[in-house]
Design a protein around this motif. Structure first.
Motif, PDB file in Angstrom:
ATOM      1  N   UNK A  74       0.842  -1.202   0.000  1.00 36.79           N
ATOM      2  CA  UNK A  74       0.000   0.000   0.000  1.00 36.79           C
ATOM      3  C   UNK A  74       0.874   1.248   0.000  1.00 36.79           C
ATOM      4  N   UNK A  75       0.411   2.322  -0.600  1.00 37.36           N
ATOM      5  CA  UNK A  75       1.148   3.593  -0.529  1.00 37.36           C
ATOM      6  C   UNK A  75       1.032   4.169   0.881  1.00 37.36           C
ATOM      7  N   UNK A  76       2.149   4.553   1.451  1.00 38.44           N
ATOM      8  CA  UNK A  76       2.182   5.085   2.811  1.00 38.44           C
ATOM      9  C   UNK A  76       2.709   6.514   2.819  1.00 38.44           C
ATOM     10  N   UNK A 119      -4.510   1.846  -6.345  1.00 37.62           N
ATOM     11  CA  UNK A 119      -3.822   1.976  -7.637  1.00 37.62           C
ATOM     12  C   UNK A 119      -2.832   3.130  -7.687  1.00 37.62           C
ATOM     13  N   UNK A 120      -2.360   3.570  -6.530  1.00 40.67           N
ATOM     14  CA  UNK A 120      -1.365   4.654  -6.538  1.00 40.67           C
ATOM     15  C   UNK A 120       0.024   4.027  -6.697  1.00 40.67           C
ATOM     16  N   UNK A 121       0.360   3.661  -7.933  1.00 43.73           N
ATOM     17  CA  UNK A 121       1.599   2.930  -8.222  1.00 43.73           C
ATOM     18  C   UNK A 121       2.340   3.613  -9.370  1.00 43.73           C
ATOM     19  N   UNK A 122       3.638   3.235  -9.493  1.00 44.90           N
ATOM     20  CA  UNK A 122       4.440   3.754 -10.600  1.00 44.90           C
ATOM     21  C   UNK A 122       4.363   2.809 -11.793  1.00 44.90           C
ATOM     22  N   UNK A 123       5.217   3.040 -12.768  1.00 41.17           N
ATOM     23  CA  UNK A 123       5.179   2.228 -13.988  1.00 41.17           C
ATOM     24  C   UNK A 123       5.504   0.766 -13.720  1.00 41.17           C
ATOM     25  N   UNK A 124       6.280   0.497 -12.679  1.00 39.02           N
ATOM     26  CA  UNK A 124       6.652  -0.890 -12.354  1.00 39.02           C
ATOM     27  C   UNK A 124       5.635  -1.561 -11.443  1.00 39.02           C
ATOM     28  N   UNK A 125       4.556  -0.860 -11.115  1.00 41.64           N
ATOM     29  CA  UNK A 125       3.534  -1.444 -10.251  1.00 41.64           C
ATOM     30  C   UNK A 125       3.837  -1.320  -8.777  1.00 41.64           C
ATOM     31  N   UNK A 126       4.888  -0.592  -8.434  1.00 43.68           N
ATOM     32  CA  UNK A 126       5.231  -0.385  -7.032  1.00 43.68           C
ATOM     33  C   UNK A 126       4.431   0.796  -6.479  1.00 43.68           C
ATOM     34  N   UNK A 127       3.970   0.675  -5.239  1.00 48.56           N
ATOM     35  CA  UNK A 127       3.209   1.788  -4.651  1.00 48.56           C
ATOM     36  C   UNK A 127       4.089   3.024  -4.477  1.00 48.56           C
ATOM     37  N   UNK A 128       3.501   4.169  -4.695  1.00 52.75           N
ATOM     38  CA  UNK A 128       4.217   5.439  -4.572  1.00 52.75           C
ATOM     39  C   UNK A 128       3.949   6.019  -3.182  1.00 52.75           C
ATOM     40  N   UNK A 129       4.996   6.129  -2.370  1.00 52.41           N
ATOM     41  CA  UNK A 129       4.848   6.729  -1.045  1.00 52.41           C
ATOM     42  C   UNK A 129       4.770   8.251  -1.163  1.00 52.41           C
ATOM     43  N   UNK A 130       4.064   8.849  -0.233  1.00 51.08           N
ATOM     44  CA  UNK A 130       3.887  10.307  -0.229  1.00 51.08           C
ATOM     45  C   UNK A 130       4.833  10.909   0.794  1.00 51.08           C
TER      46      UNK A 130
END
Length: 652
Positions: A74-76, A119-130
Motif C-alpha cells: 500500500x502507498x504510505x 492503484x497509486x503505483x508507478x510504472x513498475x507497479x510499485x506503490x508510490x509513497x507520499x
C-alpha cells in the motif's frame, strides 16, 4: 417504590448499526504502538490510520469509497524517523493532514488529487509513497497529539512530552504560542469559538487557557485515578466533559463549568462501569449527544446532554473490541437516511468497520429539528488574523437543508446563544427539571440533588417558612389552586401527581410512585395546577378581617384589595396572638370574588396555617438529611486518604 418513568426525548430511540462486511476495510496493519491516541482520523472523504510499518513511522490514508481488502503493498505517508502517534485532517482543506511523531516533529502532508489507495503505483507497479510538504520543529520530545483550530485556517495545536502545548502558524512554520504545563498533556479540546483551549495532564488537573494571552483562566483537579483522562468541549456552551477513573478504577464522566473549574464538577461524577479501557468522548453539537467509545471493548454508549446533566439514551454493543475510533464531520452524514453520526472503528488491528447512528423517522422529508446548521469547510479567519487578536463567535455554518436538497450550499456565521446552552429560563422547563422522571447516570450521586435543593446560607436567605409564605402571597396562580380545594378533605384527596402531563411518559408496565417534592412556584397551566397527594396543601381562605396588634379585629376597606397593599401579619412583625385571638386571626387574600368588609374566622385559615407549618418542617428535615450525607461523604474521603497513606508507607 418501583415506579419507572421514561423521559420524553426525540433521541430516545437512536440506534447504532455496523456496516456490512462488504463495506468494511480489511487486511490493514494498524499500529500496535501503546501510545494513547485514537489511531484513526477521518474528514468524511478519507480515513487516516497509524500504520504498523518498518523503517520509521508511517500512516496510511484510505479514500472512503475504496472499501474491501487492501492490496499487499500500500502507498504510505512516510517521512518520520519514528512511530507516528497522532494525525488530524485540516477542517478547511480536505487534502491536507498533519501528523505528530515520536521523533518530536510535526509533519504536514498534501494528499494528491489523483490519490488512490489501491492503484497509486508507478510504472513498475510499485506503490508510490507520499512525502511531507514540511516539518514543524520546536518540540524537545515526542509529539503525542495534534489538533487543528476549528475557526482559523492554518492554525495547529500540538502537545508534547516536553510538557508544552504549542500553537503553530502552519503556513510560516513558526510556533507562535507556547502553553507550559507541569506534566504531559494527555488530551486537549478547543472551545467553539477557538479562543480557549481545555487541557488535561498527567498531574490530574483540568485547565482552561486563554490561548493568545497564554494564561490559565481556570483550573481544578479532575478524576483521581491513575490512568489517562480525556476532555471534550461541549459545543457552543461553557461546559466541558471529561472521562477518567476513580481511585477504585471505576470509569467516570464529569461535567464542568469551563470557567469555574475550582468549584469542581457539576453534581458529582457519573460512574459508568469498572472496565479498564479508556473512554474516548465525542460530542455532537447539533443533537447535544455525547458518545463514549470504550477502548479495548466493543461498546459505544451515548447520552443526551441537557440542563447540565447526562441522560443515558442507549448503547451500541459489539463482541469485537475497538482500539481506535474516528467521527466524520456532521456535514458528511447521510441526511436522507436520518443519520446523525458517522464513525469508524478498528477491529483486531486488521479491519476498519463503519458504524452509523440513526434517528428512526417514518417521514421522508427533511428533518429540520435534528439537522441544525453544521460547521462548514469555510474558515472564519486566517492564521494572521487570529494570532493578531481577531475573534469570531464560532465557525462558518452550512445549511443542512441545502445538503439534503443538493442545492447550492448556504453559509452564515455562528452566533453565541442568548443564554448558556445548558440553562433554561422557562418556568415550565424548570418544573420538569425538578420532577426528573428519569434518573440520569450515577443515580446514587444525583438522588439527594433531585429530592431537595441545597439550603441557602442563613445570612442571605429568609427561613423556609417565610419563603413559603412569600410564594403563597405573591404568586397569583395560588388563587386558582385554592379554588379547587373546598375543604380539608378535598385537599387530602387531591389529584394523583402521576397523571400530570409534563413532557414525561409513564411506562405501562409499572405503577407510578408518589414522590414528595420541594415547594416550587406552580406553573400556569390548568393541568399542572393540581396539588400533590403528599403533604396536605393549603385550602382557600375567605376574605375576612385582619387582626390588629391588640388582638382586635379591624375592618378591611374595600379599596385595599390589591396585592400590593394587602400585607400579612408576618410582614409587619406583629407578635404571636394568644390562643383565643388565634381563632379569629385570618389571612388577607387577593381574591376579587367577594366584597364583604368583615366576616367571622373560618376554620379553612387554620388548615392553611397548619399546612405551611408542615411544609416548613419537611424542608428542614430534608436539609438535615443533606447535611448528614455531606458529612458522611467527607468522612469517607478522610478514611480513603488515611488508607492510601498506610498503603504508601507499607510499600516503602
Amino acid at each position: 417504590m418501583s415506579g419507572k418513568f421514561v423521559r420524553a426525548s426525540k433521541y430516545r430511540h437512536v440506534f447504532g448499526q455496523a456496516a456490512k462486511k462488504e463495506l468494511q476495510y480489511e487486511k490493514l496493519k494498524v499500529t500496535n504502538n501503546a501510545w494513547d491516541s485514537n489511531l484513526l482520523k477521518t474528514n468524511g472523504k478519507f480515513i487516516a490510520v497509524n500504520w504498523n510499518a518498518s523503517g520509521g513511522g508511517a500512516f496510511a490514508v484510505i479514500p472512503i469509497e475504496e472499501v474491501g481488502k487492501a492490496p499487499d503493498q500500500v502507498p504510505l505517508f512516510r517521512g518520520h524517523t519514528a512511530q507516528v502517534l497522532d494525525t488530524d485532517f485540516d477542517p478547511f482543506n480536505d487534502h491536507r493532514i498533519a501528523s505528530g511523531s515520536d521523533d518530536s516533529k510535526i509533519g504536514i502532508w498534501n494528499i494528491p488529487e489523483s490519490y488512490k489507495f489501491h492503484d497509486h503505483v508507478n510504472e513498475d507497479g510499485e506503490p508510490i509513497d507520499i512525502e511531507p510538504v514540511k516539518f514543524l520543529t520546536g518540540h524537545a520530545r515526542k509529539v503525542g497529539h495534534v489538533l487543528y483550530h476549528p475557526v482559523a485556517k492554518n492554525v495547529l495545536a500540538s502537545s508534547s512530552g516536553d510538557y508544552t502545548v504549542k500553537l503553530w502558524d502552519v503556513e510560516t512554520g513558526k510556533d507562535m504560542i507556547t502553553l507550559k504545563h507541569p506534566d504531559m498533556v494527555t488530551s486537549m479540546s478547543f472551545s467553539y469559538d477557538g479562543n480557549y483551549l481545555a487541557t488535561v495532564a498527567r498531574d490530574k488537573k483540568l485547565r482552561v487557557w486563554n490561548i493568545r494571552d497564554e494564561k490559565i483562566v481556570s483550573e481544578g483537579f479532575a478524576h483521581t485515578g491513575a490512568k489517562n483522562q480525556r476532555v471534550v468541549w461541549l459545543g457552543n456552551s461553557d461546559r466541558l466533559a471529561t472521562t477518567g477513573f476513580s481511585k477504585l478504577s471505576d470509569r467516570q464522566i464529569g461535567i464542568w463549568d469551563a470557567f469555574n473549574l475550582e468549584k469542581g464538577d457539576l453534581g458529582g461524577f457519573y460512574t459508568v462501569d469498572q472496565s479498564s479501557g479508556i473512554l474516548m468522548p465525542f460530542y455532537d453539537e447539533g443533537n447535544k449527544i455525547l458518545y463514549l467509545v470504550g477502548k479495548g471493548d466493543g461498546n459505544i454508549r451515548y447520552y443526551e446532554f441537557q440542563n447540565d446533566e447526562l441522560f443515558e439514551l442507549s448503547e451500541f454493543q459489539s463482541i469485537e473490541a475497538q482500539r481506535g475510533f474516528a467521527v466524520a464531520p456532521k456535514r458528511m452524514v447521510n441526511v436522507k437516511e436520518n443519520e446523525v453520526l458517522k464513525g469508524f472503528k478498528t477491529v483486531v488491528d486488521q479491519r476498519i468497520e463503519p458504524v452509523s447512528f440513526f434517528v428512526p423517522r417514518r417521514s421522508e422529508e427533511f428533518q429540520e429539528d435534528i439537522y441544525p446548521d453544521a460547521p462548514s469547510d469555510k474558515p472564519a479567519l486566517i492564521a494572521e488574523e487570529w494570532f493578531s487578536g481577531k475573534s469570531v463567535e464560532g465557525p462558518i455554518l452550512v445549511s443542512m437543508r441545502s445538503i439534503y436538497d443538493g442545492s447550492t450550499p448556504s453559509f452564515h456565521g455562528a452566533k453565541k446563544p442568548e443564554h448558556p446552552a445548558t440553562q433554561t429560563n422557562d418556568p415550565q422547563d424548570k418544573e420538569v427539571q425538578a420532577k426528573k422522571a428519569e434518573t440520569p447516570v450515577g443515580e446514587s450521586k444525583k438522588e439527594v440533588k433531585q429530592e431537595a435543593p441545597k439550603s441557602p446560607t442563613p445570612q442571605n436567605s429568609p427561613s423556609p417558612s417565610s419563603n413559603i409564605n412569600h410564594v403563597l402571597k405573591e404568586d397569583k396562580s395560588i388563587n386558582k389552586l385554592l379554588k379547587k380545594a373546598s375543604d380539608i378533605d378535598q385537599v387530602n384527596h387531591a389529584e394523583d401527581p402521576s397523571s400530570d402531563t409534563s413532557g414525561w411518559e409513564l411506562a405501562d408496565d409499572e405503577p407510578a410512585p408518589i414522590k414528595i417534592e420541594p415547594v416550587v412556584n406552580p406553573t400556569k397551566t390548568k393541568k399542572e395546577d393540581s396539588f400533590k397527594a403528599e403533604p396536605p396543601k393549603e385550602t382557600k381562605p375567605e376574605p375576612v378581617s385582619i387582626a390588629t396588634d391588640k388582638g382586635q379585629e379591624q375592618k378591611l376597606p374595600q379599596k385595599e384589595k390589591s396585592p400590593e397593599k394587602a400585607k400579612s401579619c408576618d410582614e409587619e412583625n406583629c407578635p404571636a396572638p394568644s390562643s383565643s385571638t388565634r381563632e379569629t386571626t385570618t389571612v388577607v387574600t387577593t381574591s376579587n370574588r367577594e366584597d364583604s368588609s368583615t366576616a367571622k374566622a373560618s376554620p379553612k385559615s387554620l388548615g392553611l396555617k397548619q399546612s405551611v407549618e408542615k411544609l416548613s418542617t419537611l424542608v428542614l428535615q430534608l436539609e438535615d438529611v443533606i447535611d448528614k450525607l455531606i458529612k458522611a461523604n467527607l468522612d469517607k474521603d478522610e478514611r480513603l486518604l488515611k488508607l492510601e497513606q498506610k498503603v504508601s508507607e507499607l510499600s516503602k
